[in-house]
Design a protein around this motif. Structure first.
Motif, short mmCIF file in Angstrom:
data_model
loop_
_atom_site.label_atom_id
_atom_site.label_comp_id
_atom_site.label_asym_id
_atom_site.label_seq_id
_atom_site.Cartn_x
_atom_site.Cartn_y
_atom_site.Cartn_z
N THR A 1 23.57 -24.70 3.99
CA THR A 1 23.13 -25.86 3.21
C THR A 1 21.74 -25.61 2.65
OG1 THR A 1 22.17 -26.99 5.14
CG2 THR A 1 24.49 -27.40 4.68
N ASN A 2 21.10 -24.57 3.13
CA ASN A 2 19.78 -24.17 2.64
C ASN A 2 19.96 -23.32 1.38
OD1 ASN A 2 17.30 -22.88 2.18
ND2 ASN A 2 16.75 -22.97 4.34
N THR A 3 19.43 -23.81 0.25
CA THR A 3 19.61 -23.11 -1.03
C THR A 3 19.08 -21.69 -0.98
OG1 THR A 3 19.39 -25.22 -2.18
CG2 THR A 3 19.15 -23.22 -3.51
N ARG A 4 18.00 -21.48 -0.25
CA ARG A 4 17.42 -20.14 -0.12
C ARG A 4 18.45 -19.15 0.43
NH1 ARG A 4 15.47 -16.97 3.88
NH2 ARG A 4 13.56 -15.75 3.48
N ASN A 5 19.14 -19.53 1.49
CA ASN A 5 20.13 -18.66 2.09
C ASN A 5 21.33 -18.41 1.18
OD1 ASN A 5 18.57 -18.48 4.39
ND2 ASN A 5 19.67 -20.11 5.48
N VAL A 6 21.74 -19.45 0.47
CA VAL A 6 22.87 -19.32 -0.45
C VAL A 6 22.54 -18.32 -1.56
CG1 VAL A 6 24.30 -20.52 -2.15
CG2 VAL A 6 23.76 -21.62 0.03
N ILE A 7 21.33 -18.40 -2.10
CA ILE A 7 20.92 -17.50 -3.18
C ILE A 7 20.92 -16.05 -2.71
CG2 ILE A 7 18.96 -16.81 -4.62
CD1 ILE A 7 18.28 -19.77 -4.92
N ILE A 8 20.35 -15.81 -1.53
CA ILE A 8 20.28 -14.45 -1.00
C ILE A 8 21.68 -13.88 -0.79
CG2 ILE A 8 19.57 -13.04 0.97
CD1 ILE A 8 17.16 -14.90 1.29
N ALA A 9 22.54 -14.65 -0.10
CA ALA A 9 23.90 -14.18 0.18
C ALA A 9 24.69 -13.97 -1.11
CB ALA A 9 24.62 -15.17 1.09
N ALA A 10 24.54 -14.91 -2.06
CA ALA A 10 25.29 -14.83 -3.31
C ALA A 10 24.94 -13.58 -4.10
CB ALA A 10 25.02 -16.09 -4.15
N LEU A 11 23.66 -13.29 -4.23
CA LEU A 11 23.24 -12.13 -5.00
C LEU A 11 23.64 -10.82 -4.32
CD1 LEU A 11 19.75 -13.25 -6.35
CD2 LEU A 11 21.87 -12.95 -7.61
N ILE A 12 23.56 -10.78 -3.00
CA ILE A 12 23.97 -9.57 -2.28
C ILE A 12 25.44 -9.28 -2.54
CG2 ILE A 12 24.41 -8.60 0.02
CD1 ILE A 12 21.84 -9.93 0.96
N LEU A 13 26.29 -10.30 -2.38
CA LEU A 13 27.73 -10.09 -2.54
C LEU A 13 28.11 -9.76 -3.98
CD1 LEU A 13 29.03 -12.97 -0.25
CD2 LEU A 13 29.17 -10.53 0.20
N VAL A 14 27.56 -10.50 -4.94
CA VAL A 14 27.92 -10.28 -6.35
C VAL A 14 27.43 -8.92 -6.84
CG1 VAL A 14 27.51 -11.07 -8.70
CG2 VAL A 14 28.06 -12.72 -6.93
#
Length: 450
Positions: free
Chosen positions: A379-392
């Motif tokens: 739910t923390n936007t910071r974590n979502v951004i990091i995970a999203a960019l790594i995977l994509v």
């Protein structure tokens, strides 16, 4: 294997015959996964066994002979080998021929990655565990591990296409042994899956034993021309490709170093000994890193502490590192038989594909476990951004038309790009609150093995 009333810390009390049997048990526990890595990458099976044994002995020397760990082939670097030295197609179009021209470049990258362990070892010694681990939180390592498995998945499917019935036999046996197996059956599902599927493939006429018949019983485990030393001494080194190999492969060590920490935590818990404090992470990392560099320089895969052997420790309750050293010596002995290596190299392509499908999927599943067990807050936007960019970045670049991020003479694989971006974002974005707790095995929870 006989269960004893309590843990055994000195196996000499059991007698030499039992110690030898325990050594064979540890060798077979690591065997299936260890020899599968060269089958997937094109590296030498004999060299792999030799430096698994020598690397284990080096690890025990540097850790004062106190940690009962076996070092086998690491699956984490398979993506790096595939990016720098992809297997070449045969006449049928199956990518099963080793890329001997480019493999030494990949090995050079892995050798440099092993030196990263040495650097982290020094940092642990100087600054302590908690300060260093803040830069490798689960929100970075978890998605990287997920991406490793996903980027490898297509090669497993391609190999399975050679014969889906043979591949499905391998998958079914691995699942059955892992879920319903008892004792040693549960510990060596990969080895059993390979053997059964290999036999089925042979009965179906999918195995050519010509190379096995022609191979000598005894011989040198590696050829000098296929080593990093042979490459550097050839006088025709592509410096740009060397740099590309380093930049592509070294970031993978960020995940494997955390894997190592998790394995040492698990061994400590199993043996009821605090190996994290004595001999300490700085010594275990040094041993693992130097073993990886040594193996890579001579054309063998990267080494890593093996969870399979930790399972054997829990099964037998014999925690004496001497037994592991016996297994290491046995691995060195078997490495000197080219005929044995030829049997492994003749393995059906579909067998490799079936086992790979399970292993690659489990790598990604372990990445998911890493973020789940550490209760990463999405739910923390910071974590979502990091995970999203790594995977994509990892998956997108890998399957793009270029297949890599080209920066002048350097080509960054998707995995390397993703790892670098994830580490940098975690360091600069506000809210970096991860605290590593070495007593909590779940805080590391990184393990690439079955």
């Amino acid at each position: 294997m006989k269960q004893f009333d309590g843990p055994v810390y000195d196996a000499r009390t059991l007698g030499k015959p039992r110690m030898l049997v325990l050594g064979f048990q540890h060798m077979f526990a690591m065997f299936g996964a260890t020899v599968l890595v060269p089958a997937l990458t094109g590296l030498s099976v004999s060299a792999t066994l030799l430096f698994a044994g020598l690397g284990t002995l080096l690890f025990h020397l540097l850790t004062k002979g106190k940690v009962p760990a076996f070092l086998g082939s690491s699956f984490a670097f398979i993506g790096g080998y595939a990016a720098i030295a992809p297997m070449l197609p045969n006449e049928a179009g199956d990518c099963v021929i080793p890329n001997t021209e480019l493999l030494p470049y990949a090995c050079f990258g892995v050798a440099v990655a092993g030196l990263m362990y040495v650097i982290l070892s020094a940092l642990f010694k100087v600054f302590g565990v908690k300060k260093v681990m803040r830069y490798f939180p689960p929100i970075v390592t978890g998605p990287i591990i997920i991406a490793i498995g996903l980027t490898l998945s297509s090669s497993a499917i391609n190999n399975c296409n050679a014969s889906w019935p043979v591949a499905l036999v391998a998958i079914a046996v691995v699942i059955f042994c892992n879920i319903w197996g008892k004792g040693m059956i549960k510990i060596i599902p990969i080895l059993i899956g390979v053997i059964v599927s290999y036999i089925v493939g042979a009965l179906c006429g999918q195995v050519d034993f010509t190379s096995v018949r022609e191979a000598a019983w005894f011989g040198l485990p590696f050829q000098w021309d296929n080593t990093v030393f042979g490459l550097l001494g050839s006088g025709s080194v592509d410096s740009g490709l060397l740099l590309t190999a380093v930049i592509t492969i070294v970031p993978i060590s960020l995940a494997t170093m955390v894997e190592h920490i998790g394995d040492i935590c698990a061994i400590s818990s199993t043996c009821e000994r605090n190996f994290m404090a004595e001999p300490g992470f700085h010594r275990t990392l040094l041993g693992d890193g130097l073993a990886t560099t040594l193996a890579s320089l001579f054309g063998a895969p990267a080494n890593t502490t093996y969870g399979e052997n930790t399972g054997v420790l829990a099964l037998s309750k014999v925690y004496d590192p001497r037994v592991i050293r016996i297994a290491a010596v046995l691995a060195v002995i078997f490495s000197c038989s080219p005929k044995f290596a030829a049997v492994v190299s003749a393995m059906p392509v579909a067998t490799i594909g079936g086992v790979s499908m399970v292993l690659y999927g489990m790598i990604s599943a372990v990445g998911v476990r890493n973020v789940v067990e550490n209760k990463v807050d999405f739910t923390n936007t910071r974590n979502v951004i990091i995970a999203a960019l790594i995977l994509v970045l990892a998956i997108g670049i890998n399957y793009s038309a270029a297949g890599a991020l080209v920066l002048g003479p350097v080509q960054l694989s998707g995995l390397a790009t993703a790892a670098l971006v994830g580490i940098i974002l975690n360091a600069v974005l506000p809210g970096k609150d991860y605290e590593f707790v070495q007593e909590d095995e779940g805080s590391t929870s990184v393990n690439f093995k079955v």
